[in-house]
Scaffold this active site. Sequence first.
Site, PDB file in Angstrom:
ATOM      1  N   ARG A  23       0.811  -1.223   0.000  1.00  0.00           N
ATOM      2  CA  ARG A  23       0.000   0.000   0.000  1.00  0.00           C
ATOM      3  C   ARG A  23       0.841   1.268   0.000  1.00  0.00           C
ATOM      4  O   ARG A  23       0.373   2.333  -0.380  1.00  0.00           O
ATOM      5  CB  ARG A  23      -0.908   0.027   1.232  1.00  0.00           C
ATOM      6  CG  ARG A  23      -1.867  -1.133   1.314  1.00  0.00           C
ATOM      7  CD  ARG A  23      -2.526  -1.185   2.672  1.00  0.00           C
ATOM      8  NE  ARG A  23      -1.491  -1.408   3.691  1.00  0.00           N
ATOM      9  CZ  ARG A  23      -1.619  -1.101   4.972  1.00  0.00           C
ATOM     10  NH1 ARG A  23      -2.718  -0.547   5.416  1.00  0.00           N
ATOM     11  NH2 ARG A  23      -0.647  -1.348   5.823  1.00  0.00           N
ATOM     12  N   GLU A  28       7.569   7.807  11.414  1.00  0.00           N
ATOM     13  CA  GLU A  28       7.504   8.994  12.265  1.00  0.00           C
ATOM     14  C   GLU A  28       8.571   9.960  11.783  1.00  0.00           C
ATOM     15  O   GLU A  28       9.755   9.636  11.786  1.00  0.00           O
ATOM     16  CB  GLU A  28       7.802   8.626  13.713  1.00  0.00           C
ATOM     17  CG  GLU A  28       6.724   7.860  14.406  1.00  0.00           C
ATOM     18  CD  GLU A  28       7.074   7.581  15.865  1.00  0.00           C
ATOM     19  OE1 GLU A  28       8.258   7.668  16.259  1.00  0.00           O
ATOM     20  OE2 GLU A  28       6.151   7.260  16.615  1.00  0.00           O
ATOM     21  N   GLN A  46       7.591  27.194  13.990  1.00  0.00           N
ATOM     22  CA  GLN A  46       7.251  27.558  12.613  1.00  0.00           C
ATOM     23  C   GLN A  46       7.636  26.410  11.696  1.00  0.00           C
ATOM     24  O   GLN A  46       8.676  25.780  11.885  1.00  0.00           O
ATOM     25  CB  GLN A  46       8.009  28.824  12.206  1.00  0.00           C
ATOM     26  CG  GLN A  46       7.699  29.306  10.799  1.00  0.00           C
ATOM     27  CD  GLN A  46       8.377  30.643  10.494  1.00  0.00           C
ATOM     28  OE1 GLN A  46       8.453  31.523  11.334  1.00  0.00           O
ATOM     29  NE2 GLN A  46       8.846  30.782   9.271  1.00  0.00           N
ATOM     30  N   HIS A  61      22.144  30.515   4.761  1.00  0.00           N
ATOM     31  CA  HIS A  61      21.326  31.445   5.536  1.00  0.00           C
ATOM     32  C   HIS A  61      21.438  31.190   7.040  1.00  0.00           C
ATOM     33  O   HIS A  61      21.654  30.062   7.470  1.00  0.00           O
ATOM     34  CB  HIS A  61      19.849  31.297   5.149  1.00  0.00           C
ATOM     35  CG  HIS A  61      19.588  31.515   3.702  1.00  0.00           C
ATOM     36  ND1 HIS A  61      18.577  30.877   3.037  1.00  0.00           N
ATOM     37  CD2 HIS A  61      20.205  32.293   2.781  1.00  0.00           C
ATOM     38  CE1 HIS A  61      18.567  31.255   1.772  1.00  0.00           C
ATOM     39  NE2 HIS A  61      19.548  32.114   1.588  1.00  0.00           N
ATOM     40  N   LYS A  70      16.968  24.280  12.903  1.00  0.00           N
ATOM     41  CA  LYS A  70      16.140  23.769  11.806  1.00  0.00           C
ATOM     42  C   LYS A  70      16.215  22.252  11.756  1.00  0.00           C
ATOM     43  O   LYS A  70      17.299  21.668  11.830  1.00  0.00           O
ATOM     44  CB  LYS A  70      16.603  24.349  10.470  1.00  0.00           C
ATOM     45  CG  LYS A  70      16.444  25.845  10.370  1.00  0.00           C
ATOM     46  CD  LYS A  70      16.986  26.369   9.065  1.00  0.00           C
ATOM     47  CE  LYS A  70      16.849  27.890   9.008  1.00  0.00           C
ATOM     48  NZ  LYS A  70      17.459  28.433   7.797  1.00  0.00           N
ATOM     49  N   TYR A 130      11.023  22.446   6.507  1.00  0.00           N
ATOM     50  CA  TYR A 130      11.779  22.960   7.638  1.00  0.00           C
ATOM     51  C   TYR A 130      10.850  23.071   8.840  1.00  0.00           C
ATOM     52  O   TYR A 130       9.776  23.658   8.718  1.00  0.00           O
ATOM     53  CB  TYR A 130      12.246  24.405   7.435  1.00  0.00           C
ATOM     54  CG  TYR A 130      12.887  24.843   6.179  1.00  0.00           C
ATOM     55  CD1 TYR A 130      14.184  25.325   6.200  1.00  0.00           C
ATOM     56  CD2 TYR A 130      12.197  24.857   4.971  1.00  0.00           C
ATOM     57  CE1 TYR A 130      14.781  25.807   5.055  1.00  0.00           C
ATOM     58  CE2 TYR A 130      12.797  25.333   3.819  1.00  0.00           C
ATOM     59  CZ  TYR A 130      14.084  25.805   3.864  1.00  0.00           C
ATOM     60  OH  TYR A 130      14.683  26.293   2.732  1.00  0.00           O
ATOM     61  N   ASP A 166      21.362  35.854  -2.342  1.00  0.00           N
ATOM     62  CA  ASP A 166      22.436  34.893  -2.100  1.00  0.00           C
ATOM     63  C   ASP A 166      23.679  35.207  -2.932  1.00  0.00           C
ATOM     64  O   ASP A 166      24.803  35.000  -2.480  1.00  0.00           O
ATOM     65  CB  ASP A 166      21.960  33.465  -2.379  1.00  0.00           C
ATOM     66  CG  ASP A 166      20.948  32.986  -1.348  1.00  0.00           C
ATOM     67  OD1 ASP A 166      20.828  33.622  -0.279  1.00  0.00           O
ATOM     68  OD2 ASP A 166      20.284  31.969  -1.608  1.00  0.00           O
TER      69      ASP A 166
END
Length: 185
Positions: A23, A28, A46, A61, A70, A130, A166
């Site tokens: 299937r 997780e 966020q 960044h 992150k 993120y 950038d």
Amino acid sequence: MKVIESGLPGCLVIEPQVFGDARGFFFESFNHDKLAEHGLRPAFVQGNVSSSSQGVLRGLHYQWPRPQGKYVSVIEGEVWDVAVDIRRGSPHFGRWAAVHLSAENKRHFWIPEGFAHGFVTLSERAVFTYLCTATYDREADAGIRWDDPDLAIDWPVGAPQLSEKDARAPFLKDVAEERLPLFVP
């Protein structure tokens, strides 16, 4: 869930246990208690998703003085993801670690606060996720050059597609000290 050291202290590769059958699959993508067993206790505030075409490089960044940790992964395609320790006073200042993230390998990468982050898209298209420990703050937004010769990052592309921001980013040595995170042992 398997947690693997990346070679750069604090940056961790997380390989989930995947359960699959005819299937499809299930895994997780985040489990606070399992990561806490490895000393990782992020509080995410966020979530972001980006889509990039092949050859697009986003980064490097970071945010300062409101740094973001992150927890990143790819849900479509593949990227080469990089974290750079830019914390003033860190014994690993200027060192980087990279990991191949893809929808196929289902790996996640933890980039702690105080590190710069970037990735380049290797597939025709990649959808990148993120989870961040701080909300985006335009005033704290900063970056360093992807091709900084002092960092000598071994990017798997020669001439990536960059944003204007950038392309104009400074070399790490040209960033004012007060605009870099501070290492706290």
